[in-house]
Motif scaffolding. Structure first.
Motif, PDB file in Angstrom:
ATOM      1  N   HIS A  42       0.821  -1.208   0.000  1.00  0.00           N
ATOM      2  CA  HIS A  42       0.000   0.000   0.000  1.00  0.00           C
ATOM      3  C   HIS A  42       0.857   1.260   0.000  1.00  0.00           C
ATOM      4  CE1 HIS A  42      -2.791  -3.109   1.193  1.00  0.00           C
ATOM      5  NE2 HIS A  42      -3.756  -2.295   0.793  1.00  0.00           N
ATOM      6  N   PRO A  58      -0.760  -7.620   7.850  1.00  0.00           N
ATOM      7  CA  PRO A  58      -1.386  -7.975   6.562  1.00  0.00           C
ATOM      8  C   PRO A  58      -2.904  -8.144   6.686  1.00  0.00           C
ATOM      9  CG  PRO A  58       0.547  -9.356   6.969  1.00  0.00           C
ATOM     10  CD  PRO A  58       0.327  -8.547   8.204  1.00  0.00           C
ATOM     11  N   ILE A 113       5.777   3.196  -0.225  1.00  0.00           N
ATOM     12  CA  ILE A 113       5.357   2.080   0.635  1.00  0.00           C
ATOM     13  C   ILE A 113       5.999   2.223   2.015  1.00  0.00           C
ATOM     14  CG2 ILE A 113       4.928   0.494  -1.279  1.00  0.00           C
ATOM     15  CD1 ILE A 113       7.567  -0.972  -0.237  1.00  0.00           C
ATOM     16  N   ALA A 166       9.278  -2.531   5.457  1.00  0.00           N
ATOM     17  CA  ALA A 166       8.886  -1.216   4.941  1.00  0.00           C
ATOM     18  C   ALA A 166       9.116  -0.104   5.965  1.00  0.00           C
ATOM     19  CB  ALA A 166       7.417  -1.255   4.513  1.00  0.00           C
TER      20      ALA A 166
HETATM   21  O1  C5P Z   1       7.294  -4.672   5.345  1.00  0.00           O
HETATM   22  P1  C5P Z   1       6.617  -5.086   6.602  1.00  0.00           P
HETATM   23  O2  C5P Z   1       7.067  -6.419   7.103  1.00  0.00           O
HETATM   24  O3  C5P Z   1       6.623  -4.037   7.637  1.00  0.00           O
HETATM   25  O4  C5P Z   1       5.072  -5.234   6.213  1.00  0.00           O
HETATM   26  C1  C5P Z   1       4.217  -6.197   6.780  1.00  0.00           C
HETATM   27  C2  C5P Z   1       3.016  -6.415   5.886  1.00  0.00           C
HETATM   28  O5  C5P Z   1       2.193  -5.239   5.868  1.00  0.00           O
HETATM   29  C3  C5P Z   1       3.330  -6.661   4.430  1.00  0.00           C
HETATM   30  O6  C5P Z   1       3.533  -8.024   4.190  1.00  0.00           O
HETATM   31  C4  C5P Z   1       2.076  -6.162   3.714  1.00  0.00           C
HETATM   32  O7  C5P Z   1       1.056  -7.128   3.767  1.00  0.00           O
HETATM   33  C5  C5P Z   1       1.630  -5.017   4.585  1.00  0.00           C
HETATM   34  N1  C5P Z   1       2.115  -3.712   4.087  1.00  0.00           N
HETATM   35  C6  C5P Z   1       1.471  -3.118   3.001  1.00  0.00           C
HETATM   36  N2  C5P Z   1       1.910  -1.909   2.554  1.00  0.00           N
HETATM   37  C7  C5P Z   1       2.936  -1.270   3.149  1.00  0.00           C
HETATM   38  C8  C5P Z   1       3.600  -1.848   4.263  1.00  0.00           C
HETATM   39  C9  C5P Z   1       3.161  -3.075   4.699  1.00  0.00           C
HETATM   40  O8  C5P Z   1       0.522  -3.662   2.445  1.00  0.00           O
HETATM   41  N3  C5P Z   1       3.324  -0.092   2.686  1.00  0.00           N
END
Ligand code: C5P
Length: 293
Positions: free
Chosen positions: A33, A188, A161, A145
């Motif tokens: 996202h 998620p 992101i 992220a």
């Molecule tokens: O990257 P991170 O491990 O922090 O993100 C965890 C989950 O959160 C990702 O697998 C995704 O499903 C969701 N996410 C997302 N968009 C972002 C950050 C995270 O959809 N910008």
């Protein structure tokens, strides 16, 4: 990699990451996202110590240590060490990292991300090997992220992101109270439960907020677009928010990240007393407070 001085050791506060506002503005084809978020780092966090050792080792202690149930090798701290060595072109450093886990796990305040980012900073200082900013940022993004924003624990605006960063506004002296109902929420799952993924970005922000009142007035024009989805999966979040909203000394209450931790902003002089009052009413909640920056 043998370190120059066996006596070298360092300790740092791995500060919690709090999204004062989190707007979701779209979604990439890969499912991630797009965000527009104001992120701050209060003086509340995990404690991370690093020292020279005979082999790479991670020790985890503290009130939330037992919630880190996976194998140590999966911990972002060890992943950060190995990725750092690879990127820097050095042997894996022989260090003992001791994490005192004081932030609740999977709670929307970036505990794992801030631990990983703090590890990268500590490793640079201990090994004397410094990555250039671009390499460090790219490496952090491979870990998660939210890891790049945690490399510089100062107010920042986070876009893309999570990896597009710019300096945030100067903040007034004020306090923050963090409350978690001790229920883990899966990031998620929260993203999946969102109803609208295309929302407006944050309004233009001044370079400086002089007072708590002006910060709150701006934040009232903002949202956390994950809040309703997280509340639907974890109704305790609604209870935490209504308790914070009912406290007259709290000027603004909102959820951070994908929850379940919520925050309340207040005058610095009121933080301890608010924390005490909430603890008496909810002895089973995790509550922490401190200066906002
Ligand atoms: O990257 P991170 O491990 O922090 O993100 C965890 C989950 O959160 C990702 O697998 C995704 O499903 C969701 N996410 C997302 N968009 C972002 C950050 C995270 O959809 N910008």
């Amino acid at each position: 990699m043998a370190l120059a001085s066996k006596s070298s050791s360092r300790v740092e506060l791995a500060r919690a990451k709090v999204n004062l506002a989190l707007h979701i503005t779209g979604r990439q084809p890969d499912g991630y996202h797009l965000l527009d978020s104001l992120v701050v780092f209060p003086q509340i966090g995990d404690r991370l110590a690093i020292e020279a050792a005979d082999a790479l080792e991670l020790r985890i202690e503290g009130p939330f240590a037992r919630d880190l149930t996976g194998p140590a090798e999966d911990n972002l701290i060890l992943k950060a060490v190995r990725s750092f060595a690879e990127k820097a072109g050095i042997d894996v450093p022989q260090v003992r990292l001791t994490l005192t886990k004081r932030l609740p796990v999977a709670s929307g305040i970036g505990g794992g991300s801030t631990d990983a980012a703090t590890t990268l900073r500590l490793l640079e200082d201990l090994t004397g090997t410094y990555l250039d900013d671009e390499d460090q940022h790219a490496l952090a993004l491979t870990l998660g992220a939210d890891v790049p924003v945690c490399l510089f624990p100062e107010p920042q605006i986070m876009r893309g992101i999570g990896g597009d960063l710019s300096p945030g506004p100067d903040l007034p002296t004020c306090g923050i109270v963090l409350v978690n109902p001790r229920v883990g929420v899966s990031t998620p799952e929260v993203f999946k439960a969102m109803e609208r993924r295309e929302n407006a970005p944050m309004d233009l922000m001044p370079e400086k907020f002089e007072t708590l009142a002006s910060l709150v007035a701006y934040l009232e024009t903002c949202r956390n677009d994950l809040q309703d989805a997280a509340k639907s999966l974890c109704p305790e979040i609604g209870l935490v928010l209504s308790e914070l909203e009912a406290e007259p000394r709290i000027n603004l209450a909102r959820m951070s990240g994908s929850g379940a931790t919520c925050f309340g902003l207040c005058e610095l002089r009121d933080t301890m007393e608010i924390e005490r009052t909430l603890r008496v009413a909810h002895p089973d909640w995790w509550i922490a407070s401190g200066p906002l920056s």
